[in-house]
Enzyme design. Structure first.
Site, short mmCIF file in Angstrom:
data_model
loop_
_atom_site.label_atom_id
_atom_site.label_comp_id
_atom_site.label_asym_id
_atom_site.label_seq_id
_atom_site.Cartn_x
_atom_site.Cartn_y
_atom_site.Cartn_z
N ARG A 258 119.55 -67.86 -51.60
CA ARG A 258 119.22 -68.32 -50.25
C ARG A 258 117.77 -67.92 -49.99
NH1 ARG A 258 121.58 -64.56 -46.27
NH2 ARG A 258 119.43 -64.08 -45.81
N HIS A 262 119.54 -66.26 -43.16
CA HIS A 262 120.96 -66.64 -43.17
C HIS A 262 121.19 -67.77 -42.18
CE1 HIS A 262 125.27 -66.59 -42.88
NE2 HIS A 262 125.16 -66.40 -41.58
N TYR A 271 116.97 -56.29 -44.40
CA TYR A 271 117.88 -55.90 -45.49
C TYR A 271 117.47 -56.34 -46.89
CZ TYR A 271 119.60 -60.63 -44.45
OH TYR A 271 119.70 -61.97 -44.21
C1 LIG Z 1 135.85 -65.53 -40.70
C2 LIG Z 1 134.41 -65.32 -40.44
N1 LIG Z 1 133.94 -64.08 -40.39
C3 LIG Z 1 132.65 -63.84 -40.14
C4 LIG Z 1 131.78 -64.88 -39.93
C5 LIG Z 1 130.30 -64.62 -39.68
N2 LIG Z 1 129.57 -65.05 -40.86
C6 LIG Z 1 128.98 -66.26 -40.91
S1 LIG Z 1 128.34 -66.58 -42.41
C7 LIG Z 1 128.80 -65.07 -43.01
C8 LIG Z 1 128.50 -64.70 -44.41
C9 LIG Z 1 128.96 -65.73 -45.35
O1 LIG Z 1 128.47 -65.45 -46.61
P1 LIG Z 1 128.68 -66.46 -47.81
O2 LIG Z 1 130.11 -66.83 -47.91
O3 LIG Z 1 128.06 -65.86 -49.00
O4 LIG Z 1 127.92 -67.79 -47.37
P2 LIG Z 1 126.36 -67.98 -47.13
O5 LIG Z 1 126.10 -67.66 -45.70
O6 LIG Z 1 125.63 -67.09 -48.05
O7 LIG Z 1 126.11 -69.41 -47.39
C10 LIG Z 1 129.46 -64.34 -42.03
C11 LIG Z 1 129.99 -62.99 -42.23
C12 LIG Z 1 132.31 -66.17 -39.99
N3 LIG Z 1 131.56 -67.25 -39.78
N4 LIG Z 1 133.62 -66.35 -40.24
#
Ligand SMILES: Cc1ncc(C[n+]2csc(CCOP(=O)(O)OP(=O)(O)O)c2C)c(N)n1
Ligand SMILES: Cc1ncc(C[n+]2csc(CCOP(=O)(O)OP(=O)(O)O)c2C)c(N)n1
Ligand SMILES: [Mg+2]
Ligand SMILES: [Mg+2]
Lengths: 357, 326, 357, 326
Positions: A258, A262, A271
């Protein structure tokens, strides 16, 4: 009898075809015509520029939070390109490039980011799911869709996107296990972009790879260089073929990065080191493909300039269209729409009362 | 026409709908070979095969989540949570997807699914097997919540729920699964969702109930007639959400006195909404505070105490008398 | 570069020590003194007889639904025996044998089955968790406890029981993944008894073994003959030592069999053949251990007769004690107890009103 | 004494409690190195290390479930659901364990944990990031539900929640995270859980609110004073469960007219219980139907519509006038 090793029909491979320097492993290069390769490149570039534009719009306060795709264009285009139109695409919340490939108008994506529900509208015949924000929660839907395809003998494959963080959720586990049990035609496409907001991949799980998690469900897993659009394509293609021919699901881990925040609400300087980002910029999937296409004389510097201009116009048009749509969507009472096939009386009454003030 | 238990009536509904429409699928833990631990799905796998009657791994979120995908695909999954007390494992799929996908996709993907779940206390079951948290679902926009009170309406409502284009949480009171039989017509019968019914007429008092509590409420009404000469009107909600307040608010305008009965916990329970509707629509006719006869705000105790936990006829009568005497 | 196999530090072994005929692999026999072996046998037999008695009581309508342990005594005793008193035992709902080993009075288990909350009461100092009915939901608790032990440097290990069906739940996945990430001192003990109510192990997951699911979390997994108390002990012992020495968690799959009904509300004739049960009866863990103890002259037929009598008395006493307790627990208003450290006013008011009728 | 935002005040509470008691641990997604996506846990990891400030995988059920284990072990976990809209992933751990373990073990294992969660709309967030489903928790015996309305009470309530021997769902209104500052004493301050407070005195009308809606309600009260010469008493619940009805029922007995304001959905929402309590305890003093000013029964729309979704000052004033004129 005593202590013996159990033979596990399992191996995790890693696939790279197009190297960081643009060189390819000729033996493994998938069979793709020039036009398609150029479309890969074009859509990847479009996604990148669109991302940049959204970021600016967000900084200007004209749209809200969104999740940039920069860096993950190869993982998305290489995989989405393996689908037929009738196949299903189930995104999480960062699949801008895949959505553009599938034909979602960029203006709809703007509308979504601007806070309008209509931005999530899916055209009547499209086999695309709307954005799913709760991490991993879309994965079971993909299994249900695939079950439907299998039940109806429709031959449609279902590809679902999710991140490295998503592999920690129970829904990931339950869904892949269902797919293993029922042999549904699914492709589970994990974009391991190294971060789940601020949490690095190593904190997410002690497993060496994410691909190996397939073993838990009796389904094959493969790790792919996710910045190599050819490798992503080749691996996903295999997975799609397995699915289509009734051999069941595959877990494809695309190792990517990425490059941006985020979401626009995030500050990565909290971080992660800029150096890490710089390292990954060197592996930029678009540059890599561009170098390859140039080396094959499919693309010139001039072509790229033309393309950039064309794309700039397209992005501009998307914004204009979205702005126009926002004006048309004048009535906030549309928040009462679409809860049920037929709006029940109490909700009609609430809408009326709400409209009266 | 046969005399059926509620379990048999539900089975009839499933069977006829599966016969009629090959997009109807049944899935859940033990719904196939075993026929469901309460036998509601008995025999379906023999008739319709394991592609349509699916024994699943123990994974509630995936059961609901996969059903959402099936429904979006155009099928009509009828999935089962083995007990409502385990539906919380799937709460995110229910709240965030089953209830929202039509809305999110702006009508592109309807979610014509039914989530069946045995609920309520009274059958000497283990912990978590006697829950009545219908409020979780009734407070969730996008869902419908249906609770039948006997074999005939259970069958007709389940048919309606299956044909409904939207997700229906269908809560089956375990206590009436086999408690009594009713004539259930062989031919198709449906009851529109979202309509309550008047089960007993009366002008002195309005009693609102649903599910297993309806029967205790009716008994209480008879006792009141006999012992106090009071004629209570008894209303059976049938659908908890969308809540049909037309009958009970109209009745309250006639009687001025109301008792609401449920086995859910008292606080932030279903009766609160019913009282609020009464206040909004019948305030000037109310002659006494609305009485809530409910379970207390305690976790459903292990079964040695469950009859003490649930409202019983005496407590309902006492509540009615308070409403009448106030 | 191209397509290469990733080296996974993983292997799943299967361990058997005491064969079905009572023969042992001398090299692998764990170091256990005679008394301990006899205690294994005694507690296994107690659990079996207690089970049988509960079944009768249930059929007579004197207690409610319960989940028989018959067939799984070795899996439970062999594992529970590896724990120190200060270690933690986190059961699901079928751990009668383990509970008896840990010192839970049989009368409490009767009380529980008779529908009295007091049957789940845990003594003040005991490091045992109460019965957890929602499948797999106790596994995360075990990780939290282990985190506490690690944080306090207490050296306590946490062993959690669950079934084959439980491995399909999201909670299993999330908990094991946490344990992998934090290196908590956990032993995850799966009793694969081949059935989750009516659903056979093969429908539960397409994975060849359950042990291999550890790979998904970067933790070792081992499969054990779960009807072989020596193998269960040896494998669990290793896992406990790993945990205690700070090397983290292990997944132990005990392959065993549920000889009886799922619970007393269940009718297995609906879904499984009596032949299968008969096959497994031949591998009865108690017989197997008994044969071994007899072959080592640690137990005679007479001893067993005496033991049976002793146990019969103990079981009878448990029922009598439970009956007495039920009478003492006369006040149904106790259903208002224990919701909060201090009962809040509204609940006190409800109790009062409830008591007044 | 410093002028703090709610975010800073919550941070202060965590910091001081961690300093005071090494059994206090913080865990959740992004609570460590990142300092929490709203910065509530900022700096804690530097001060207390990653053993006590734990960045977790994305797994809500395990976050709550592991916290239950930690709490039983004797620690005091303060875990975070990144948004209340994701707490449904952990609903089973919350309902079936956090709320029950003390009860199940007959007092052996208390569960002194706090589940923090930002909730509510108004900050232009994405879908699922603006939820107000406090009823799910408030209807669950064994839990306490606390919702502060400003920096000072947020800090004092969080301290009380951490010290509470029972599980507390602590819902933080995002809309007030940074909306205004308040003097917050450096020294320890606590507010007992389960007590509402009167924020504005008045004898003409009773207004009940909490969280972010308190401020709009207060504004509405000022508008009513200015424009209508009506003096409204405004009550801030602070704790939603156990619900302190002493103040609002007493106030209603004086004013006879009541408005309840919340941003949760209307039907089966918190106001229902408040109306029921009013009917039970102040019926004979009520001069008009209690008015509910709430969000409608629609899924929180994407943010372009969220201000239309939430009750605003005009709607609250309109509701008040209906209550006054009825
Ligand atoms: C069930 C849930 N918990 C927490 C969140 C908050 N949140 C949004 S994205 C994220 C991290 C996701 O990481 P990843 O699966 O690696 O996807 P990326 O953002 O890197 O594309 C979190 C914790 C959420 N959207 N849904
Ligand atoms: C979350 C949840 N879903 C469903 C049930 C109903 N149920 C009780 S036991 C069981 C099967 C469990 O199988 P397994 O984990 O193999 O344990 P076993 O019963 O074989 O010991 C099911 C589905 C439950 N208790 N909890
Ligand atoms: Mg990621
Ligand atoms: Mg099993």
């Amino acid at each position: 009898m005593p202590r013996e090793t159990i033979e596990l029909p399992y191996e995790v491979e890693r696939l790279t075809i197009l190297g960081e320097d643009g060189e390819v492993d000729e033996e493994l290069v998938p069979d793709l015509d020039d036009d398609t390769l150029l479309r890969f490149h074009r859509t990847m570039l479009l996604a990148r520029r669109f991302d940049e534009r959204l970021l600016k719009l967000q900084r200007q306060g004209r749209i809200g939070t969104f999740a940039p795709v920069s860096g993950q264009e190869a993982a998305q285009i290489g995989s989405a390109a393996c689908l037929e139109e009738a196949d299903w695409m189930v995104p999480s919340f960062r699949e801008t490039a895949a959505a553009l490939w599938r034909g979602t108008p960029a203006s709809a994506l703007v509308l979504y980011a601007a806070g309008y529900n209509e931005g999530a509208a899916i055209p009547e015949d499209a086999h695309d799911f709307p954005i799913a924000i709760p991490v991993a929660s879309q994965i079971p839907h993909a299994v249900g869709l695939a079950y439907g395809s299998k039940y109806r003998d429709a031959g449609e494959v279902v590809l679902v996107y999710f991140g490295d963080g998503a592999t920690s959720e129970g829904d990931f586990h339950e869904a892949l296990n269902f797919a293993g049990t029922y042999g549904t035609p699914n492709v589970f496409l994990c974009q391991n972009n190294h971060w789940a907001i601020s949490v690095p991949r190593e904190t997410q799980t002690a497993a060496k790879t994410l691909a190996q998690k397939g073993l838990a469900y009796g389904i094959p897993g493969i790790q792919v260089d996710g910045n190599d659009v050819l490798a992503v394509y080749a691996a996903t293609r295999e997975a799609v073929e397995r699915a289509r021919s009734g051999e069941g699901a595959t877990l494809v881990e695309c190792v990517t990065y990425r490059l941006s925040v985020h979401t626009t609400a995030d500050d990565p300087s909290k971080y992660r080191d800029e150096e890490e980002v710089e390292e990954w910029k060197k592996r930029d999937p678009i540059t890599r493909l561009q170098t390859y296409l140039e080396s094959r004389d499919l693309l010139s510097e001039e072509d790229v300039d033309d393309l950039e201009e064309e794309i700039a116009g397209e992005v501009e048009k998307a914004w204009e269209e979205a702005e126009k749509r926002m004006e048309e969507l004048g009535d906030p009472a549309d928040m009462f729409d679409h809860h049920y096939a037929e709006t029940p009386p109490h909700l009609e009454a609430q809408r009326e009362r709400w409209t009266d003030g | 026409m046969a005399e059926l238990t509620t379990v048999e009536a539900l089975n009839l509904a499933l069977r006829q709908e599966m016969e009629r429409d090959d997009s109807v699928l049944v899935l859940g833990e033990d719904v196939g070979v075993d026929g469901g631990i309460f036998r509601v799905t008995e025999g379906l796998i023999d008739a319709y095969g394991e592609e349509r009657v699916i024994d699943t791994p123990v994974a509630e979120a995936a059961i609901v989540g996969a059903s959402v995908g099936m429904a979006a695909y155009g099928l009509k999954p009828v999935c089962e949570m083995q007990f409502s007390g385990f539906s919380y494992f799937a709460m995110h799929q229910i709240e965030s997807h089953a209830a929202r996908l039509r809305w999110r996709s702006r009508g592109r993907f309807g979610v014509p699914m039914v989530i069946r779940m045995p609920y309520g206390a009274g059958v000497k079951a283990l912990e978590h097997h006697s829950e009545s948290k219908e409020v979780y679902f009734a407070h969730t926009p996008g869902l419908k919540v249906v609770i039948p009170s006997g074999p005939r309406n259970a069958r007709a409502l389940l048919v309606s729920a299956i044909r409904d284009p939207d997700p229906v949480v269908f809560m089956e009171p375990k206590l009436i699964y086999r408690a009594f039989r009713e004539e259930v017509p062989d031919d198709e019968e449906t009851i529109p969702l979202g309509e309550s019914r008047t089960v007993r007429d009366g002008d002195d008092l309005t009693m609102v109930a649903y599910g297993a509590m309806l029967h205790r409420t009716l008994e209480a009404a008879e006792a009141l007639a006999e012992e106090d000469g009071v004629e209570a009107e008894v209303i059976d909600l049938l659908t908890v959400s969308p809540l049909d307040d037309s009958r009970f608010t109209e009745s309250a305008r006639r009687t001025g006195r109301v008792v609401v009965v449920h086995e859910a916990h008292r606080t932030f329970g279903p009766a609160g909404e019913i009282v609020a509707r009464l206040v909004e629509k019948s305030f000037y006719y109310l002659e006494a505070p609305v009485e809530r006869v409910t379970a207390p705000d305690v976790i459903v105790p292990f079964f040695a105490r469950e009859q003490d936990y649930m409202p019983d006829v005496d407590r309902i009568v006492a509540g009615a008398r308070r409403a009448l005497e106030a």
